[in-house]
Write a protein that holds these residues in place. Structure first.
Motif: not given
Length: 98
Positions: A64, A67-68, A70-72, A74-79
């Motif tokens: 993943n 997704a990891l 993206h989280i790092l 943006s600080g948000k879960l990917p849509e």
């Protein structure tokens, strides 16, 4: 008679996966390398993980990685993509009707 070429990813003498293309095999091998690095990194942390848990978590992070990242960033879960959401809804309807 047909001739087939297969690419086999082998780790520590164990066959992990077989692919029809070199590109897919290389990508899987790279993902396993990343999982091993994550597992090694996790064992140096203060978390109390046994070897199997560390390997499973390392593999999960490597699988993943998008997704990891993206989280790092943006600080948000990917849509979730709308295709994935539609597939989940179709599966849910099929399960409910069964």
């Amino acid at each position: 008679m047909a001739v087939e070429i297969k690419y086999v990813v082998v780790r520590k003498g164990e066959e992990k996966m077989t692919f029809a293309s070199k590109k897919e095999a290389d990508a899987y091998d790279k993902m396993l390398d990343m999982a091993e690095v994550f597992s090694d990194w996790l064992t140096t942390s203060q978390l109390e993980l046994d070897e199997q848990q560390g390997e499973a978590l390392g593999l999960f992070l490597a699988e993943n990685k998008d997704a990891l990242q993206h989280i790092l960033r943006s600080g948000k879960l990917p849509e979730e993509s709308s295709d994935s959401t539609e597939d989940d809804a179709t599966t849910l309807r099929a399960v409910k009707s069964a």
